[in-house]
Design a protein around this motif. Structure first.
Motif, PDB file in Angstrom:
ATOM      1  N   UNK A 158      47.386  38.291  50.148  1.00  0.00           N
ATOM      2  CA  UNK A 158      47.653  36.855  50.217  1.00  0.00           C
ATOM      3  C   UNK A 158      46.589  36.077  49.456  1.00  0.00           C
ATOM      4  N   UNK A 159      45.336  36.465  49.609  1.00  0.00           N
ATOM      5  CA  UNK A 159      44.250  35.782  48.896  1.00  0.00           C
ATOM      6  C   UNK A 159      44.370  36.012  47.392  1.00  0.00           C
ATOM      7  N   UNK A 160      44.815  37.204  47.003  1.00  0.00           N
ATOM      8  CA  UNK A 160      45.009  37.488  45.576  1.00  0.00           C
ATOM      9  C   UNK A 160      46.123  36.615  45.002  1.00  0.00           C
ATOM     10  N   UNK A 161      47.242  36.523  45.701  1.00  0.00           N
ATOM     11  CA  UNK A 161      48.350  35.677  45.246  1.00  0.00           C
ATOM     12  C   UNK A 161      47.964  34.197  45.293  1.00  0.00           C
ATOM     13  N   UNK A 162      47.134  33.823  46.252  1.00  0.00           N
ATOM     14  CA  UNK A 162      46.673  32.447  46.359  1.00  0.00           C
ATOM     15  C   UNK A 162      45.811  32.084  45.149  1.00  0.00           C
ATOM     16  N   UNK A 163      44.960  33.015  44.720  1.00  0.00           N
ATOM     17  CA  UNK A 163      44.125  32.764  43.546  1.00  0.00           C
ATOM     18  C   UNK A 163      44.975  32.594  42.294  1.00  0.00           C
ATOM     19  N   UNK A 164      46.009  33.420  42.152  1.00  0.00           N
ATOM     20  CA  UNK A 164      46.926  33.262  41.027  1.00  0.00           C
ATOM     21  C   UNK A 164      47.637  31.914  41.086  1.00  0.00           C
ATOM     22  N   UNK A 165      47.930  31.459  42.287  1.00  0.00           N
ATOM     23  CA  UNK A 165      48.610  30.175  42.465  1.00  0.00           C
ATOM     24  C   UNK A 165      47.737  29.016  41.989  1.00  0.00           C
ATOM     25  N   UNK A 166      46.467  28.984  42.387  1.00  0.00           N
ATOM     26  CA  UNK A 166      45.610  27.867  41.979  1.00  0.00           C
ATOM     27  C   UNK A 166      45.311  27.921  40.481  1.00  0.00           C
ATOM     28  N   UNK A 244      39.581  46.795  41.880  1.00  0.00           N
ATOM     29  CA  UNK A 244      38.325  46.051  41.832  1.00  0.00           C
ATOM     30  C   UNK A 244      38.487  44.604  42.286  1.00  0.00           C
ATOM     31  N   UNK A 245      39.493  44.343  43.116  1.00  0.00           N
ATOM     32  CA  UNK A 245      39.763  42.971  43.541  1.00  0.00           C
ATOM     33  C   UNK A 245      38.572  42.361  44.273  1.00  0.00           C
ATOM     34  N   UNK A 246      37.968  43.114  45.190  1.00  0.00           N
ATOM     35  CA  UNK A 246      36.887  42.566  46.001  1.00  0.00           C
ATOM     36  C   UNK A 246      35.698  42.126  45.145  1.00  0.00           C
ATOM     37  N   UNK A 247      35.470  42.831  44.051  1.00  0.00           N
ATOM     38  CA  UNK A 247      34.374  42.462  43.163  1.00  0.00           C
ATOM     39  C   UNK A 247      34.743  41.277  42.273  1.00  0.00           C
ATOM     40  N   UNK A 248      36.044  41.121  41.988  1.00  0.00           N
ATOM     41  CA  UNK A 248      36.495  40.088  41.060  1.00  0.00           C
ATOM     42  C   UNK A 248      36.943  38.796  41.752  1.00  0.00           C
ATOM     43  N   UNK A 249      37.306  38.883  43.021  1.00  0.00           N
ATOM     44  CA  UNK A 249      37.901  37.726  43.684  1.00  0.00           C
ATOM     45  C   UNK A 249      36.922  36.550  43.730  1.00  0.00           C
ATOM     46  N   UNK A 250      37.478  35.340  43.596  1.00  0.00           N
ATOM     47  CA  UNK A 250      36.677  34.123  43.525  1.00  0.00           C
ATOM     48  C   UNK A 250      36.904  33.212  44.730  1.00  0.00           C
ATOM     49  N   UNK A 251      37.475  33.757  45.787  1.00  0.00           N
ATOM     50  CA  UNK A 251      37.684  32.978  46.999  1.00  0.00           C
ATOM     51  C   UNK A 251      36.321  32.624  47.607  1.00  0.00           C
ATOM     52  N   UNK A 252      36.140  31.366  47.959  1.00  0.00           N
ATOM     53  CA  UNK A 252      34.901  30.921  48.596  1.00  0.00           C
ATOM     54  C   UNK A 252      35.120  30.762  50.097  1.00  0.00           C
ATOM     55  N   UNK A 253      34.378  31.514  50.868  1.00  0.00           N
ATOM     56  CA  UNK A 253      34.523  31.491  52.315  1.00  0.00           C
ATOM     57  C   UNK A 253      33.538  30.498  52.931  1.00  0.00           C
ATOM     58  N   UNK A 254      34.017  29.760  53.927  1.00  0.00           N
ATOM     59  CA  UNK A 254      33.169  28.778  54.596  1.00  0.00           C
ATOM     60  C   UNK A 254      32.055  29.467  55.381  1.00  0.00           C
ATOM     61  N   UNK A 255      31.001  28.721  55.640  1.00  0.00           N
ATOM     62  CA  UNK A 255      29.944  29.224  56.518  1.00  0.00           C
ATOM     63  C   UNK A 255      30.414  29.235  57.967  1.00  0.00           C
ATOM     64  N   UNK A 256      31.328  28.312  58.286  1.00  0.00           N
ATOM     65  CA  UNK A 256      31.885  28.228  59.636  1.00  0.00           C
ATOM     66  C   UNK A 256      33.142  29.082  59.716  1.00  0.00           C
ATOM     67  N   UNK A 257      33.111  30.127  60.527  1.00  0.00           N
ATOM     68  CA  UNK A 257      34.265  31.006  60.755  1.00  0.00           C
ATOM     69  C   UNK A 257      34.972  31.362  59.441  1.00  0.00           C
ATOM     70  N   UNK A 258      34.296  32.067  58.545  1.00  0.00           N
ATOM     71  CA  UNK A 258      34.869  32.382  57.228  1.00  0.00           C
ATOM     72  C   UNK A 258      36.144  33.210  57.267  1.00  0.00           C
TER      73      UNK A 258
END
Length: 268
Positions: A158-166, A244-258
């Motif tokens: 889902x995060x991978x498809x979300x990145x493609x979406x943005x 290698x998705x985990x190394x390439x992904x650009x999702x930014x996780x919050x400090x609060x409940x990431x």
């Protein structure tokens, strides 16, 4: 022992059905996430940015199958005695998007699998036809979603498809998930899907067109409006992210409940 209905009534008993109530143990971060989620929603709405609540409604068998509820008729409609999927013309998967600020609901009826790709395709279409039109000055979007389903907070796909979406839309998308067992608090459940269910109860979903026509009639005294679209694309299940998705992904996780709060930023 009791002897018959009269004896039971004298004891203060009555016929009762099971009632769904147990939702599992509350998550220890439940209240903290609710407060944080509310802060995010209020900040977006006050800034004039779009907030959408998303979820997939119960899948419907298309054909002569029973649909719970009653309607005014001269006689009951006869349907199949069994709900076998192989007897259905197709299976409709309604993915809903509820625009919190505008009180507008949109249902994308898919006839394939309920996947992350299906969810992001629906959001893509919503932005191009609704979001960009009604929020022309906004470059960001907040999505309120359940923790599971096609927009599962634990699934990398889902995060991978979300990145493609943005990357495709050129906007920033922030996602806030409701904790496990808390889907009933998602605005789409209380303010939109409940009304769709009321409109469609007791109706025979004999064709896909019937589903679309009925759902479009959903409205309330608070001027809820409903739009319905059909997506006939086939979606593959079991998709995996690249190695290698985990190394390439650009999702930014919050400090609060990431695990429940993160942002996808387009690649400029």
């Amino acid at each position: 022992p009791y002897h018959g209905a009269r004896a039971s009534q004298k004891k203060g008993l009555s016929l009762q059905a099971n009632r769904k109530r147990f939702t599992g143990p509350p998550h220890p971060d439940r209240d903290r996430q609710f407060h944080y989620l509310q802060e995010q929603k209020e900040a977006f709405l006050q800034a004039g940015d779009p907030v959408i609540s998303v979820d997939t409604k119960k899948k419907e068998l298309i054909g002569p199958f029973k649909n719970n509820g009653r309607r005014w008729r001269a006689a009951p409609v006869e349907v199949n005695a069994h709900d076998f999927r192989q007897d259905a013309e197709c299976i409709a998967a309604p993915y809903g998007i509820y625009d919190v600020g505008r009180n507008h609901g949109l249902v994308y009826v898919g006839i394939s699998a309920d996947t992350a790709e299906f969810a992001t395709d629906a959001i893509r279409h919503w932005w191009r036809t609704q979001g960009k039109k009604h929020y022309p000055k906004s470059g960001r979007l907040l999505i309120l979603a359940d923790a599971g389903g096609s927009n599962n907070c634990r699934h990398h796909i889902f995060k991978s498809d979300l990145q493609e979406l943005v990357d495709d839309l050129g906007i920033t998308i922030r996602v806030a998930h409701y904790p496990t067992y808390c889907s009933k608090f998602n605005p789409i459940e209380r303010q939109f899907f409940s009304q769709v269910t009321r409109t469609c109860q007791g109706i025979l979903f004999d064709t896909l067109e019937t589903v679309v026509t009925l759902m479009r009639k959903t409205t309330t005294s608070r001027r809820l409006r409903t739009t319905v679209r059909v997506i006939k694309k086939f979606y593959e299940t079991g998709r995996k992210v690249v190695n290698d998705y985990k190394e390439m992904q650009r999702i930014r996780f919050d400090d609060v409940l990431p695990k429940w709060n993160y942002t996808a930023i387009p690649n400029c």
